[in-house]
Write a protein that holds these residues in place. Structure first.
Motif, PDB file in Angstrom:
ATOM      1  N   GLY A  67      46.725  44.073  38.787  1.00  0.00           N
ATOM      2  CA  GLY A  67      47.405  42.933  37.976  1.00  0.00           C
ATOM      3  C   GLY A  67      47.133  41.636  39.297  1.00  0.00           C
ATOM      4  O   GLY A  67      48.315  40.334  39.217  1.00  0.00           O
ATOM      5  N   CYS A  68      46.564  42.085  40.196  1.00  0.00           N
ATOM      6  CA  CYS A  68      46.940  40.980  41.150  1.00  0.00           C
ATOM      7  C   CYS A  68      45.692  40.125  41.046  1.00  0.00           C
ATOM      8  O   CYS A  68      45.283  40.059  40.401  1.00  0.00           O
ATOM      9  N   VAL A  69      46.034  38.766  42.031  1.00  0.00           N
ATOM     10  CA  VAL A  69      44.801  37.731  41.833  1.00  0.00           C
ATOM     11  C   VAL A  69      44.371  37.197  43.240  1.00  0.00           C
ATOM     12  O   VAL A  69      45.020  36.833  43.903  1.00  0.00           O
ATOM     13  N   PRO A  70      42.783  37.178  42.991  1.00  0.00           N
ATOM     14  CA  PRO A  70      42.336  37.281  44.499  1.00  0.00           C
ATOM     15  C   PRO A  70      41.901  35.001  44.176  1.00  0.00           C
ATOM     16  O   PRO A  70      42.188  34.943  43.851  1.00  0.00           O
ATOM     17  N   ALA A  71      42.568  35.118  45.775  1.00  0.00           N
ATOM     18  CA  ALA A  71      42.776  33.593  46.070  1.00  0.00           C
ATOM     19  C   ALA A  71      40.956  33.264  46.846  1.00  0.00           C
ATOM     20  O   ALA A  71      40.492  33.750  47.359  1.00  0.00           O
ATOM     21  N   ALA A  72      40.663  32.109  46.219  1.00  0.00           N
ATOM     22  CA  ALA A  72      39.652  32.011  46.893  1.00  0.00           C
ATOM     23  C   ALA A  72      39.126  31.547  48.483  1.00  0.00           C
ATOM     24  O   ALA A  72      37.910  31.774  49.100  1.00  0.00           O
TER      25      ALA A  72
END
Ligand code: NA7
Length: 310
Positions: A67-72
């Motif tokens: 559920g984590c969202v990788p950042a650019a």
């Protein structure tokens, strides 16, 4: 939930409009090594919105499934976060990320930075001042407990900073750990952690030296472990390392290179304060030998390969 902007003056930095209170928060987690990956996972599992960034991007991608969202980018990760948590290897990495790569500048005024890395108190206080000047709230919150405790949300947080900031961060600490120790003002968490690790590193080496002597006396590891580990003489963590030492299985729970880093941070901090830590100096030599023999990425208990041999 948007955060409120407020004047940069440190005088105004304890902003009453600070808006991170509440059960679920928007968190950026920076540094997804052995510890950070498990801590970020527990934050996401607890329902917080967790954006992640790591120097090696593959580690961010591996947390999508929880559920984590990788950042650019680093700056995109922290831009809208209410709370930014850093879990990096050492003071140099932290300074580079926080100041060199623009993390602090990219953070929203009024948001909070919680640093969980194990660093020296002087650097921690310096970074706290940078944060305050930028209008951020800052807590130093290194942890007691290694990979197992991180995975099971059983970490103990040694926290330096303001009580009200700790209360704001409490839902996050509770998602990742089982206890919060408020050590004092900013930098006190870092101080307490070095005190903790000074003892931990020496006890681990001392135990292996004791096992080495036992062998010389013709006593089996089993006899010594069974006799001494359950008594008050032995710190509990040595019991957790028993099976690793018996099997000489050194997969890292707490990498030996980080133990050596902490020994050196403690020695330097003590020296700067006019104190000569003689036992720790001897331990430093053992851990440095272990590093040069290729045990840096092994568990701290691999000091056994050096300390038990005399
Ligand atoms: P690890 O597993 O060695 O992870 C260290 C993390 O720090 C990892 O995410 C690294 O990124 C990151 N790192 C190291 N140097 C840099 C630089 N220069 N720039 C950006 N990121 C960096 O350590 P643990 O998780 O066991 O421990 C973390 C802290 O807690 C440490 O202080 C311990 O003593 C206690 P990478 O994945 O290598 O790209």
């Amino acid at each position: 939930m948007p955060t409120q902007r407020f004047p940069v003056s440190p005088k105004h930095s304890r902003n009453t409009n600070f808006q991170t209170r509440g059960k679920f928060m928007k968190v950026a987690f920076i540094g997804l090594g052995i510890m950070g990956s498990r801590m970020a996972t527990n934050l996401a599992k607890a329902g917080h919105s967790v954006c992640v960034w790591n120097r090696t991007p593959e580690k961010s991608a591996s947390l999508v499934s929880v559920g984590c969202v990788p950042a650019a980018s680093l700056t995109k990760a922290v831009k809208d976060a209410q709370v930014v948590i850093t879990m990096l290897s050492d003071p140099q990495a932290l300074r580079d990320v926080a100041l060199g790569q623009g993390m602090v500048d990219a953070m929203e005024w009024g948001s909070m930075w919680i640093d969980c890395s194990t660093i020296d108190p002087a650097t921690s206080r310096q970074l706290a001042a940078n944060a305050t000047n930028r209008g951020l709230h800052f807590l130093d919150a290194p942890v007691s407990g290694s990979s197992g405790a991180a995975a099971n949300a059983k970490l103990v947080f040694f926290v330096g900073g303001a009580s009200e900031d700790i209360e704001t961060a409490r839902p996050l600490f509770e998602a990742m750990g089982s206890r919060i120790v408020h050590a004092g003002p900013q930098g006190s968490g870092a101080s307490l952690k070095l005190v903790n690790n000074l003892f931990l590193a020496q006890a681990q080496a001392a135990w292996s030296e004791a096992l080495g002597l036992a062998e010389l006396f013709g006593l089996s590891h089993q006899t010594v472990n069974d006799a001494i580990l359950p008594t008050h003489v032995a710190p509990a963590f040595l019991g957790f390392k028993r099976s690793k030492i018996e099997a000489r299985e050194w997969s890292p729970e707490f990498p030996l290179k980080h133990a050596l880093k902490d020994i050196r941070l403690a020695l330097t901090a003590a020296k700067n304060a006019g104190m000569d830590l003689q036992q720790l100096t001897a331990a430093e030599s053992l851990y440095a030998q272990a590093l040069s023999r290729g045990f840096g990425d092994s568990d701290i208990s691999a000091i056994h390969e050096i300390a038990s041999r005399g």
